[in-house]
Design an enzyme around this catalytic site. Structure first.
Site, mmCIF file in Angstrom:
data_model
loop_
_atom_site.group_PDB
_atom_site.id
_atom_site.type_symbol
_atom_site.label_atom_id
_atom_site.label_comp_id
_atom_site.label_asym_id
_atom_site.label_seq_id
_atom_site.Cartn_x
_atom_site.Cartn_y
_atom_site.Cartn_z
ATOM 1 N N CYS A 1 -6.148 26.724 -19.266
ATOM 2 C CA CYS A 1 -6.577 28.073 -18.156
ATOM 3 C C CYS A 1 -5.822 29.167 -19.171
ATOM 4 C CB CYS A 1 -5.630 28.093 -17.037
ATOM 5 S SG CYS A 1 -5.644 27.248 -15.694
ATOM 6 N N HIS B 1 -4.509 35.681 -14.833
ATOM 7 C CA HIS B 1 -4.870 34.264 -13.911
ATOM 8 C C HIS B 1 -4.287 33.360 -12.507
ATOM 9 C CE1 HIS B 1 -6.769 30.443 -14.509
ATOM 10 N NE2 HIS B 1 -5.242 29.667 -14.115
ATOM 11 N N ASN C 1 -8.095 28.349 -8.347
ATOM 12 C CA ASN C 1 -8.724 28.365 -9.377
ATOM 13 C C ASN C 1 -9.697 27.884 -10.610
ATOM 14 O OD1 ASN C 1 -6.822 27.981 -11.933
ATOM 15 N ND2 ASN C 1 -5.509 27.078 -11.886
HETATM 16 N N1 COA Z 1 -1.800 19.741 1.687
HETATM 17 C C1 COA Z 1 -0.924 19.445 2.671
HETATM 18 N N2 COA Z 1 0.412 18.960 1.626
HETATM 19 C C2 COA Z 1 0.497 18.911 -0.183
HETATM 20 C C3 COA Z 1 -0.442 19.455 -0.166
HETATM 21 C C4 COA Z 1 -2.066 19.611 0.524
HETATM 22 N N3 COA Z 1 -2.544 19.525 -0.738
HETATM 23 N N4 COA Z 1 0.196 19.422 -1.602
HETATM 24 C C5 COA Z 1 0.933 18.572 -1.002
HETATM 25 N N5 COA Z 1 1.611 18.475 -0.346
HETATM 26 C C6 COA Z 1 2.583 17.996 0.491
HETATM 27 C C7 COA Z 1 3.430 17.342 -0.410
HETATM 28 O O1 COA Z 1 3.236 15.935 -0.363
HETATM 29 C C8 COA Z 1 5.159 17.372 -0.856
HETATM 30 O O2 COA Z 1 4.787 16.310 0.853
HETATM 31 P P1 COA Z 1 6.826 15.851 0.731
HETATM 32 O O3 COA Z 1 7.661 17.023 1.360
HETATM 33 O O4 COA Z 1 5.733 15.165 2.375
HETATM 34 O O5 COA Z 1 7.095 14.770 0.290
HETATM 35 C C9 COA Z 1 4.998 19.031 0.585
HETATM 36 O O6 COA Z 1 3.508 19.087 0.801
HETATM 37 C C10 COA Z 1 5.269 19.832 -0.396
HETATM 38 O O7 COA Z 1 5.238 19.583 -1.901
HETATM 39 P P2 COA Z 1 5.968 20.578 -2.734
HETATM 40 O O8 COA Z 1 5.072 19.861 -4.561
HETATM 41 O O9 COA Z 1 7.003 20.628 -2.841
HETATM 42 O O10 COA Z 1 5.150 22.273 -2.582
HETATM 43 P P3 COA Z 1 5.073 23.560 -4.170
HETATM 44 O O11 COA Z 1 5.729 24.044 -2.383
HETATM 45 O O12 COA Z 1 5.776 22.755 -5.231
HETATM 46 O O13 COA Z 1 3.792 23.608 -3.675
HETATM 47 C C11 COA Z 1 2.293 23.697 -5.583
HETATM 48 C C12 COA Z 1 3.092 23.002 -4.595
HETATM 49 C C13 COA Z 1 0.661 22.877 -5.587
HETATM 50 C C14 COA Z 1 1.201 24.256 -4.273
HETATM 51 C C15 COA Z 1 3.034 24.908 -6.620
HETATM 52 O O14 COA Z 1 3.491 23.736 -6.437
HETATM 53 C C16 COA Z 1 1.405 24.993 -7.459
HETATM 54 O O15 COA Z 1 1.546 26.607 -6.973
HETATM 55 N N6 COA Z 1 2.189 24.906 -8.403
HETATM 56 C C17 COA Z 1 1.753 25.532 -9.619
HETATM 57 C C18 COA Z 1 0.293 24.386 -9.226
HETATM 58 C C19 COA Z 1 -0.139 25.469 -10.592
HETATM 59 O O16 COA Z 1 -0.678 26.658 -10.815
HETATM 60 N N7 COA Z 1 -1.860 24.360 -11.530
HETATM 61 C C20 COA Z 1 -2.540 24.881 -12.264
HETATM 62 C C21 COA Z 1 -2.376 25.930 -12.992
HETATM 63 S S1 COA Z 1 -3.055 26.248 -14.129
#
Ligand code: COA
Length: 337
Positions: free
Chosen positions: A115, A264, A294
């Site tokens: 990224c 980003h 992204n």
């Molecule tokens: N749709 C529905 N539910 C989803 C899901 C999706 N696409 N992806 C994950 N979940 C679920 C999980 O399984 C979890 O379920 P559970 O509570 O039953 O275990 C729940 O949603 C919450 O997951 P969690 O990982 O705690 O969510 P979060 O609030 O941390 O958000 C991201 C997840 C990925 C959106 C967040 O962590 C994020 O944006 N991180 C940075 C990612 C990023 O920027 N990556 C690229 C970097 S360059």
């Protein structure tokens, strides 16, 4: 003293749009979950059966940037190609891209900083221009994520985030005196911390364990990207804030001097947290995540192109960019557009 000017910009996304609703046919997810957590409404993905790859998307963006620059492709004397999703493991995608563009002989460099890849590539190009080693550098960021994502419920935390696309800029050497209003790249700042390499990575194929590097039969998902979403989120906010402040300080600027922030696009909430931490007003932030998701190394140049088209980024403006991603890597640049 030589310095670099951006003389052309272009971008390209494949035509097929996948809305959040469309993804519910592939995995257990919802428009509400995706929008609330990330701000993404849709992304563009290549035709999954077409064999379209990052060099193809990069080519379309590059053609537009070259046309926008008003130069002939033969004037380009170097290519820096940033991608996380290469056409092949080797040779580098820059070589495939160079052949498709039809500019044999010039150096073609792959930049693999995910990224942060575009800003790393811009920095490399800027150094080549400043030393006089290159005059006209084509810098491309291109990604074909969709064909390497686990597009089912197992991979939903990652699959919903990423889109395909490409962006490119043409950098040209300028010489002589420049005042504060002359178009130029003021600075680039690059960082990495490999202790976090496995927080967002692709485990297989691998040379870092015993046996053949490609063990198709043994794979149970290791061929798809894995991410510690919370660690990525927290570090992205921290590092993008840091590296933007580093750039502003290094140029003896103040936050108010920056006309536009194009950072980003990994998650709308990450960008909101950065803006809040730094005190950046909403109207100075240009986001594209709702339309493209992204697009990794393509994100910043797509942002430049979209901001120009939207009339938000104009000649003479001071634009600041920062990125954070796998590695971990992070980087920033300030440009007088
Ligand atoms: N749709 C529905 N539910 C989803 C899901 C999706 N696409 N992806 C994950 N979940 C679920 C999980 O399984 C979890 O379920 P559970 O509570 O039953 O275990 C729940 O949603 C919450 O997951 P969690 O990982 O705690 O969510 P979060 O609030 O941390 O958000 C991201 C997840 C990925 C959106 C967040 O962590 C994020 O944006 N991180 C940075 C990612 C990023 O920027 N990556 C690229 C970097 S360059």
């Amino acid at each position: 003293m030589k310095f670099s000017q951006i003389i052309g910009v272009g971008s390209y996304v494949p035509p097929r749009v996948w809305t959040n609703q469309d993804l519910t046919a592939l995995m257990d997810t919802s428009d509400e979950w995706i929008q609330q957590r990330t701000g993404i409404k849709q992304r563009h993905w290549v035709d999954q059966d077409s064999g379209t790859c990052s060099s193809d998307l990069g080519l379309e963006a590059a053609k537009k940037a070259i046309e926008n620059a008003g130069i002939e492709k033969e004037q380009i004397d170097m290519i820096c190609f940033a991608t996380l999703s290469p056409d092949h493991v080797f040779p580098g995608t820059a070589c495939f891209f160079q052949a498709k563009l039809g500019v044999p002989g010039i150096p073609a460099l792959d930049i693999r900083q995910q990224c942060s890849g575009f800003i790393y590539a811009l920095s490399v190009a800027d150094q080549f221009i400043k030393t006089g080693a290159a005059k006209t550098v084509l810098v491309v960021g291109a990604e074909t994520h969709s064909r390497a994502l686990e597009k089912n419920t197992n991979g939903r935390d990652i699959a919903v985030l990423f889109g395909d696309g490409a962006g490119a800029v043409v950098l040209r050497a300028a010489e002589g005196s420049k005042d504060a209003n002359t178009s130029h790249i003021l600075s680039t700042h690059l960082h990495a911390d490999g202790r976090f390499a496995k927080e967002l990575w692709l485990e297989e194929p691998s040379m870092a364990r015993a046996g053949d590097w490609m063990q198709v039969k043994k794979m149970t998902g290791e061929q798809f990207p894995k991410m510690n979403g919370k660690a990525v989120f927290v570090n992205a906010v921290r590092r993008m804030t840091e590296v933007l402040n580093e750039a502003i300080d290094a140029n003896d600027l103040k936050l108010v001097d920056i006309d536009l922030f194009i950072v980003h696009q990994a998650n709308q909430r990450i960008n909101e947290a950065v803006a809040k931490a730094m005190g950046i007003p909403e109207e100075k932030v240009f986001n594209t995540i709702d339309r493209f998701g992204n697009t990794t190394a393509a994100t910043i140049p797509i942002g430049f192109d979209e901001a120009v088209k939207a009339g938000k980024l104009k000649k003479g403006m001071l634009v600041a960019s920062a990125a954070f991603g796998s590695g971990f890597t992070w980087a920033s640049t300030i440009i007088r557009w």
